[in-house]
Design a protein around this motif. Sequence first.
Motif, PDB file in Angstrom:
ATOM      1  N   LEU A  74      35.326 -11.034 136.177  1.00 30.19           N
ATOM      2  CA  LEU A  74      35.289 -10.986 135.137  1.00 30.19           C
ATOM      3  C   LEU A  74      35.410 -11.790 134.083  1.00 30.19           C
ATOM      4  N   LYS A  75      36.833 -11.503 134.127  1.00 37.22           N
ATOM      5  CA  LYS A  75      37.612 -12.363 133.655  1.00 37.22           C
ATOM      6  C   LYS A  75      37.268 -13.319 132.515  1.00 37.22           C
ATOM      7  N   THR A  76      35.992 -14.035 132.541  1.00 31.00           N
ATOM      8  CA  THR A  76      35.910 -15.385 132.170  1.00 31.00           C
ATOM      9  C   THR A  76      34.670 -14.833 130.522  1.00 31.00           C
ATOM     10  N   VAL A  77      33.918 -13.889 130.642  1.00 31.01           N
ATOM     11  CA  VAL A  77      32.956 -12.429 130.113  1.00 31.01           C
ATOM     12  C   VAL A  77      33.050 -13.360 128.941  1.00 31.01           C
ATOM     13  N   PRO A  78      32.759 -13.801 127.593  1.00 35.71           N
ATOM     14  CA  PRO A  78      32.595 -13.703 126.790  1.00 35.71           C
ATOM     15  C   PRO A  78      33.205 -12.485 125.917  1.00 35.71           C
ATOM     16  N   LYS A  79      33.073 -11.918 124.330  1.00 38.67           N
ATOM     17  CA  LYS A  79      33.034 -11.011 124.412  1.00 38.67           C
ATOM     18  C   LYS A  79      31.596 -10.285 123.433  1.00 38.67           C
ATOM     19  N   LYS A 120      33.265   5.189 126.798  1.00 35.90           N
ATOM     20  CA  LYS A 120      33.364   5.844 126.133  1.00 35.90           C
ATOM     21  C   LYS A 120      35.146   5.225 125.930  1.00 35.90           C
ATOM     22  N   GLU A 121      35.839   5.666 127.447  1.00 41.68           N
ATOM     23  CA  GLU A 121      37.044   5.223 127.402  1.00 41.68           C
ATOM     24  C   GLU A 121      36.885   3.349 126.670  1.00 41.68           C
ATOM     25  N   VAL A 122      36.062   2.481 127.885  1.00 39.23           N
ATOM     26  CA  VAL A 122      36.098   1.282 127.383  1.00 39.23           C
ATOM     27  C   VAL A 122      35.350   0.902 125.955  1.00 39.23           C
ATOM     28  N   PHE A 123      34.935   1.304 125.209  1.00 31.82           N
ATOM     29  CA  PHE A 123      34.317   0.670 124.038  1.00 31.82           C
ATOM     30  C   PHE A 123      34.719   1.216 122.999  1.00 31.82           C
ATOM     31  N   LEU A 124      35.405   2.930 123.243  1.00 30.81           N
ATOM     32  CA  LEU A 124      36.182   3.302 121.841  1.00 30.81           C
ATOM     33  C   LEU A 124      37.661   3.523 122.028  1.00 30.81           C
ATOM     34  N   GLY A 125      38.070   3.874 123.324  1.00 29.69           N
ATOM     35  CA  GLY A 125      39.131   4.249 124.245  1.00 29.69           C
ATOM     36  C   GLY A 125      40.614   2.722 123.847  1.00 29.69           C
ATOM     37  N   ASP A 126      41.412   2.748 124.399  1.00 29.05           N
ATOM     38  CA  ASP A 126      42.454   2.467 123.953  1.00 29.05           C
ATOM     39  C   ASP A 126      42.703   1.730 125.640  1.00 29.05           C
ATOM     40  N   CYS A 127      42.356   1.006 126.397  1.00 28.99           N
ATOM     41  CA  CYS A 127      42.681   0.710 127.655  1.00 28.99           C
ATOM     42  C   CYS A 127      43.299  -1.091 127.431  1.00 28.99           C
ATOM     43  N   SER A 128      43.656  -1.448 128.843  1.00 29.80           N
ATOM     44  CA  SER A 128      44.111  -2.784 128.591  1.00 29.80           C
ATOM     45  C   SER A 128      43.089  -3.470 129.212  1.00 29.80           C
ATOM     46  N   LYS A 129      43.350  -5.227 129.361  1.00 28.41           N
ATOM     47  CA  LYS A 129      41.508  -5.741 129.191  1.00 28.41           C
ATOM     48  C   LYS A 129      41.383  -5.594 130.691  1.00 28.41           C
ATOM     49  N   GLU A 130      42.381  -5.234 131.360  1.00 27.47           N
ATOM     50  CA  GLU A 130      42.309  -5.152 132.942  1.00 27.47           C
ATOM     51  C   GLU A 130      41.717  -3.558 133.573  1.00 27.47           C
ATOM     52  N   GLU A 131      42.306  -2.538 132.585  1.00 27.18           N
ATOM     53  CA  GLU A 131      41.535  -0.952 132.764  1.00 27.18           C
ATOM     54  C   GLU A 131      40.027  -1.398 132.571  1.00 27.18           C
ATOM     55  N   ALA A 132      39.644  -2.012 131.164  1.00 25.66           N
ATOM     56  CA  ALA A 132      38.567  -1.644 130.589  1.00 25.66           C
ATOM     57  C   ALA A 132      37.804  -2.802 132.021  1.00 25.66           C
ATOM     58  N   GLU A 133      37.857  -3.214 132.193  1.00 19.64           N
ATOM     59  CA  GLU A 133      36.885  -4.226 133.146  1.00 19.64           C
ATOM     60  C   GLU A 133      36.960  -3.382 134.765  1.00 19.64           C
TER      61      GLU A 133
END
Length: 374
Positions: free
Chosen positions: A196-201, A240-253
């Motif tokens: 998933l690393k390369t997915v554009p924002k 909600k955690e991914v889009f409004l929380g405060d996770c690292s990129k790896e955690e969010a993935e």
Amino acid sequence: MKIKEDLIEKEIVHKPTAYRNFPMVPRVIYGRGSISQLGDILLPKRKSTETPIIFLVDDFFEGTELYLQLPLMFNDQLIYISACEEPKTAQVDALVNKIRDTFDELPSGIVGIGGGTLLDLSKAVAVMLGNKGLAEEYQGWDLVKRPGVYHVGIPTISGTGAEVSRTAVLLGPDKKLGINSDHTTFDQVVLDANLLKTVPKEQWFYTGMDCFIHCVESLNGTYLNAFSKSYGEKAYELCKEVFLGDCSKEEAEEKLMMASWHGGMSIAYSQVGVAHAMSYGLSYVLGTKHGIGNCLVFKHLEDFYPEGVALFKKMLHKHHVQLPKNICKHLSPTEMEKMIAITLAMEPLWENALGKDWRHKVSPAYLESIFQKI
Ligand code: NAD
Ligand code: ZN
């Protein structure tokens, strides 16, 4: 038998409900780097050196190191496919014909690597290799009678839930509709968040919102039950955690990957709703892609989903995503009519959203007023 019918008629015994018996993905491997085990997974599935595995891969990965991770052997084939447009029935037929013309026997398996587009295409190709006729003849529910070939799904972007669902959504000559069948579901899924690393924002946001909207529509639908709710609530919280929380990129993935899975499971036993019905209309007439189409519509659906739309607007703001404007501005009256007709034809989605008497609660004029805002 007669006694039982009499008792049902007198309402002494309840008529048994015909519950649907859904397939689930029987095998899943999860973890960063798990794609390296694909060779071991495929080996026992190889019928002979003559019957290949066909890899259908999103052409974003052409020339990348993903190639080095694919366990190509014997006469396996690697076909790169563009995900610029959503998958079409004719594209499925062309791929199936190409595979049948190249090999004497059916392949040992199909491996689909990419987003919802490649996953759906791969599911459809696998199903059609085991069945006669054209893909468009199988768009609908439970029209596939024979199993397809073994198929593996490897998602590279999260949100659609296509990795877990029993449908392969295709654009046909006269409708956008899935091949919904027990034979469509993947036999194996590989969940490797490194892909998933390369997915554009922006694409990350649009496809991720597909998951969020699946949850909102499932959790607010009349078809909701404890099975769907348990998966839908988990996916909703993860979004909600991914889009409004405060996770690292790896955690969010990793969280979004699992949200996608749970969101897909949630709608398996319920249904989507208004945003998907309208997004199907947009997609059919204008070719708007699924994720962005859902976002464009969902923004204006506060009458139906007030809490979900408010959160969605916060998410848009937090990630500085600007949705395109004036999409429907230049539509001709005929195109608008078609868009509304396609939208209203999504009957189960409306019934889930608004109940059995949904036809009294939504009018073509109301839908037009929303489309005009997009
Ligand atoms: P997608 O597959 O259409 O891909 C979107 C874009 O992201 C493409 O340009 C692709 O090349 C790019 N991309 C994918 N992975 C990437 C990566 N790792 N790095 C860089 N770029 C990458 O996107 P999607 O939103 O996942 O799929 C949409 C499709 O899914 C639609 O056709 C829709 O109908 C279908 N869908 C299916 C189901 C189902 O249950 N079967 C559910 C919802 C949607
Ligand atoms: Zn969707």
